[in-house]
Design a protein around this motif. Structure first.
Motif, PDB file in Angstrom:
ATOM      1  N   ALA A  37       0.539  -1.283  -0.164  1.00 47.89           N
ATOM      2  CA  ALA A  37      -0.144  -0.135   0.509  1.00 47.89           C
ATOM      3  C   ALA A  37       0.836   1.062  -0.086  1.00 47.89           C
ATOM      4  O   ALA A  37       1.087   2.497  -0.989  1.00 47.89           O
ATOM      5  CB  ALA A  37      -1.103   0.304   1.029  1.00 47.89           C
ATOM      6  N   HIS A  38       2.092   0.714   0.819  1.00 47.26           N
ATOM      7  CA  HIS A  38       2.781   2.724   1.085  1.00 47.26           C
ATOM      8  C   HIS A  38       3.419   2.463  -0.685  1.00 47.26           C
ATOM      9  O   HIS A  38       3.900   3.773  -0.900  1.00 47.26           O
ATOM     10  CB  HIS A  38       4.258   2.306   2.214  1.00 47.26           C
ATOM     11  CG  HIS A  38       3.335   2.355   3.530  1.00 47.26           C
ATOM     12  ND1 HIS A  38       2.265   3.667   3.767  1.00 47.26           N
ATOM     13  CD2 HIS A  38       3.396   1.975   4.395  1.00 47.26           C
ATOM     14  CE1 HIS A  38       2.481   3.762   4.864  1.00 47.26           C
ATOM     15  NE2 HIS A  38       2.649   2.426   5.501  1.00 47.26           N
ATOM     16  N   ALA A  39       4.272   1.522  -0.814  1.00 45.27           N
ATOM     17  CA  ALA A  39       4.743   1.664  -2.226  1.00 45.27           C
ATOM     18  C   ALA A  39       3.818   2.306  -3.434  1.00 45.27           C
ATOM     19  O   ALA A  39       3.619   2.639  -4.238  1.00 45.27           O
ATOM     20  CB  ALA A  39       4.842   0.400  -2.746  1.00 45.27           C
ATOM     21  N   GLU A  40       2.461   2.122  -3.422  1.00 38.74           N
ATOM     22  CA  GLU A  40       2.010   2.242  -4.599  1.00 38.74           C
ATOM     23  C   GLU A  40       1.780   3.370  -4.122  1.00 38.74           C
ATOM     24  O   GLU A  40       1.321   4.347  -5.027  1.00 38.74           O
ATOM     25  CB  GLU A  40      -0.140   1.608  -4.394  1.00 38.74           C
ATOM     26  CG  GLU A  40       0.440  -0.337  -4.375  1.00 38.74           C
ATOM     27  CD  GLU A  40      -1.031  -0.969  -4.913  1.00 38.74           C
ATOM     28  OE1 GLU A  40      -2.143  -0.427  -3.868  1.00 38.74           O
ATOM     29  OE2 GLU A  40      -1.111  -1.724  -4.377  1.00 38.74           O
ATOM     30  N   ALA A  41       1.120   3.913  -2.922  1.00 33.23           N
ATOM     31  CA  ALA A  41       1.426   5.846  -2.684  1.00 33.23           C
ATOM     32  C   ALA A  41       2.572   6.670  -3.066  1.00 33.23           C
ATOM     33  O   ALA A  41       2.277   7.650  -3.432  1.00 33.23           O
ATOM     34  CB  ALA A  41       0.960   5.349  -1.527  1.00 33.23           C
ATOM     35  N   GLN A  42       3.196   5.419  -2.402  1.00 38.20           N
ATOM     36  CA  GLN A  42       4.599   6.061  -3.352  1.00 38.20           C
ATOM     37  C   GLN A  42       4.847   6.109  -5.088  1.00 38.20           C
ATOM     38  O   GLN A  42       5.015   7.367  -5.400  1.00 38.20           O
ATOM     39  CB  GLN A  42       5.826   6.252  -3.029  1.00 38.20           C
ATOM     40  CG  GLN A  42       6.016   5.894  -1.631  1.00 38.20           C
ATOM     41  CD  GLN A  42       6.997   4.661  -0.800  1.00 38.20           C
ATOM     42  OE1 GLN A  42       7.844   3.922  -1.283  1.00 38.20           O
ATOM     43  NE2 GLN A  42       8.197   5.791   0.125  1.00 38.20           N
ATOM     44  N   GLU A  43       4.543   5.856  -5.563  1.00 41.12           N
ATOM     45  CA  GLU A  43       3.979   5.211  -6.363  1.00 41.12           C
ATOM     46  C   GLU A  43       3.384   6.887  -7.607  1.00 41.12           C
ATOM     47  O   GLU A  43       3.233   7.305  -8.527  1.00 41.12           O
ATOM     48  CB  GLU A  43       3.648   3.899  -7.689  1.00 41.12           C
ATOM     49  CG  GLU A  43       5.019   2.741  -7.829  1.00 41.12           C
ATOM     50  CD  GLU A  43       4.371   1.840  -7.918  1.00 41.12           C
ATOM     51  OE1 GLU A  43       3.452   1.066  -8.141  1.00 41.12           O
ATOM     52  OE2 GLU A  43       5.402   0.725  -8.276  1.00 41.12           O
ATOM     53  N   SER A  44       2.056   6.112  -6.774  1.00 43.57           N
ATOM     54  CA  SER A  44       0.908   7.957  -7.473  1.00 43.57           C
ATOM     55  C   SER A  44       1.672   9.483  -6.918  1.00 43.57           C
ATOM     56  O   SER A  44       0.753  10.058  -7.666  1.00 43.57           O
ATOM     57  CB  SER A  44      -0.743   7.112  -6.686  1.00 43.57           C
ATOM     58  OG  SER A  44      -0.139   7.503  -5.149  1.00 43.57           O
ATOM     59  N   SER A  45       2.294   9.236  -5.968  1.00 43.58           N
ATOM     60  CA  SER A  45       2.617  10.729  -5.686  1.00 43.58           C
ATOM     61  C   SER A  45       3.703  11.643  -6.925  1.00 43.58           C
ATOM     62  O   SER A  45       4.361  12.061  -6.641  1.00 43.58           O
ATOM     63  CB  SER A  45       3.064  10.528  -4.156  1.00 43.58           C
ATOM     64  OG  SER A  45       4.282   9.709  -4.048  1.00 43.58           O
ATOM     65  N   LYS A  46       4.622  10.331  -7.418  1.00 45.14           N
ATOM     66  CA  LYS A  46       5.598  10.600  -8.342  1.00 45.14           C
ATOM     67  C   LYS A  46       4.986  11.417  -9.626  1.00 45.14           C
ATOM     68  O   LYS A  46       3.579  10.779 -10.082  1.00 45.14           O
ATOM     69  CB  LYS A  46       6.376   9.404  -8.663  1.00 45.14           C
ATOM     70  CG  LYS A  46       6.995   8.991  -7.081  1.00 45.14           C
ATOM     71  CD  LYS A  46       8.820   8.651  -8.566  1.00 45.14           C
ATOM     72  CE  LYS A  46       9.861   9.009  -7.539  1.00 45.14           C
ATOM     73  NZ  LYS A  46      11.142   8.601  -7.680  1.00 45.14           N
TER      74      LYS A  46
END
Length: 457
Positions: free
Chosen positions: A448-457
């Motif tokens: 979940a944190h990884a997906e959040a980091q990807e979407s914030s880029k």
């Protein structure tokens, strides 16, 4: 860039996941070869200068020492995990506290352990059903090596500090020095002077202290940012609690594992000295296949700790499955090759009866070593994240619920000579159990944190 990065050989938070893991693991791998050579020389010297009973004596005397040390070796692993997390956060103050507290803990634990082990060791050997002909040599070897506990723990604590900051190459130099010293002392004390088991044990104890002293000199000279004290100079209570919180479950897990191996060793001992000697010889060859497992597992733990500290969840998600898969594949190739070509590797004895059991052990266990490699890497990843509970439960179940019952069942059915098959069965069950980690809340949070980091880029 923080000053402690200067001595870090591998920054696990950047670059190729497998490339960085391999770069970190290669010196450990070479060091493991040296460690294997270290113990192999003992076996070669005893096997060629002594008899089969002496070989069995040394093989059966290691478990009591492991039981006494494993709690604190686990705590040392906890120190390494906390150091890697501090490096990932660039928290230099916490790094200093960890170093001071680890030195205090070393002296607080090792000296009482030496006394306890020296007094209780023979009782533990009797509990293990050591064959009567092997008992005197086992007691002698155990008591002499107990005198090296401070050196043993000191070296492992210091090696853990170095691994935590990403420096895996320095241990290779230190191990080379200790291995060379051990070979020379073995040949002199046992081969030339004819001191037998006592000579091999004395060589081991002396070399352990040499390794510890060399690691102190290395860290104080090359890693001055750690400010490693030679003697205890106080500790930080909060840091000690952190070390115990992470390291104690790892240590208790190892203790339960070692106690379980006492029960297995007792079963092996009931099969006689020839069977014990054969399994000991096979273990040296099996150690070759285990080199990749240990190296990549340590790399996985440091990888998880540093990237957790850096809060790089995308990299954690990627490495969390790539490194275990690579470890399993490499171990599969090595295990199958050694199972097929094991006879030329069995140089430790000329006794045909011993060699028969050694070949059987290798061909029953090594083809399943890849399962152990994969699930151990997953465990190391979870441990590096500070999630100790799940891996502890799995370890207890696969040993006490699978390996020991399966081995004793085989013996009860009249197949005691194939009791090692319980090890293979536990490897398969352990892999199946650890695959459920990828269905856990902890892994879901990483994703979940990884997906959040990807979407914030």
């Amino acid at each position: 860039m923080p000053s402690y990065r200067k001595s870090a050989q591998v920054d696990m938070t950047h670059g190729s996941v497998l490339g960085r893991a391999a770069l970190f693991a290669l010196p450990i791998c070479a060091g493991n070869i040296l460690q294997l050579l270290y113990s192999t020389v003992d076996t070669l010297v005893i096997g060629n200068f002594c008899d089969t009973t002496a070989l069995a004596s040394v093989a059966t005397s290691s478990q009591p020492l492991e039981i006494l040390l494993c709690v604190f070796v686990g705590i040392g692993s906890g120190i390494s995990i906390l150091v890697s997390q501090a490096v990932g956060r660039a928290d230099h103050d916490q790094l200093q506290k960890l170093v001071r507290t680890s030195v205090w803990l070393l002296f607080a634990a090792s000296l009482p352990l030496t006394v306890i082990g020296f007094l209780l060791g023979p009782w533990m050997l009797r509990l293990m059903q050591v064959p009567a002909d092997a008992m005197p040599g086992a007691v002698l070897y155990l008591r002499i090596t107990m005198l090296g506990i401070l050196g043993n723990m000191g070296y492992n604590f210091n090696a853990g500090l170095l691994r935590g900051i990403g420096n895996s190459s320095s241990s290779l130099l230190l191990l080379f020095i200790s291995c060379a010293a051990n070979i020379v002392l073995d040949l002199v004390l046992t081969g030339a002077l004819g001191l037998g088991i006592g000579g091999v044990a004395a060589a081991t104890a002396i070399t352990l202290f040499l390794s510890w002293i060399c690691s102190i000199f290395y860290i104080r000279r090359r890693c001055t940012e750690l400010a490693l004290p030679v003697l205890p100079c106080g500790f930080d209570a909060g840091t000690l609690r952190q070390i115990v919180r992470i390291g104690l479950p790892l240590g208790l897990n190892s203790a339960l594992y070692s106690i379980g191996h006492v029960f297995l060793q007792a079963l092996y001992n009931l099969q006689g000295s020839v069977f014990v000697a054969g399994c000991s010889v096979a273990g040296k060859v099996g150690g070759l296949a285990n080199i990749t497992v240990t190296s990549l597992s340590q790399a996985t733990s440091v990888f998880a700790g540093q990237n957790l500290g850096a809060q790089d969840y995308r990299r954690l998600r990627k490495g969390g499955w790539m490194i275990p898969a690579a470890s399993g594949l490499l171990s599969l190739a090595g295990g199958l090759l050694m199972a097929a070509c094991c006879r030329p590797l069995l140089l430790f004895t000329q006794d045909e009866a011993v060699l028969t059991f050694a070949v059987r052990y290798i061909r029953v266990v090594l083809p399943f070593q890849w399962c152990y490699a994969a699930f151990n890497a997953i465990m190391s990843f979870a441990n590096g994240m500070g999630e100790i509970r799940y891996s502890t439960i799995v370890n207890i179940i696969l040993l006490w619920g699978v390996r020991i019952p399966a081995s004793y069942l085989l013996a009860w059915l009249g197949y005691g000579g194939y009791a090692m098959a319980g090890v293979s069965f536990s490897f398969v069950v352990g892999l199946l159990a650890m695959l459920f980690y990828y269905k856990s809340h902890a892994w879901a949070d990483i994703c979940a944190h990884a997906e959040a980091q990807e979407s914030s880029k």
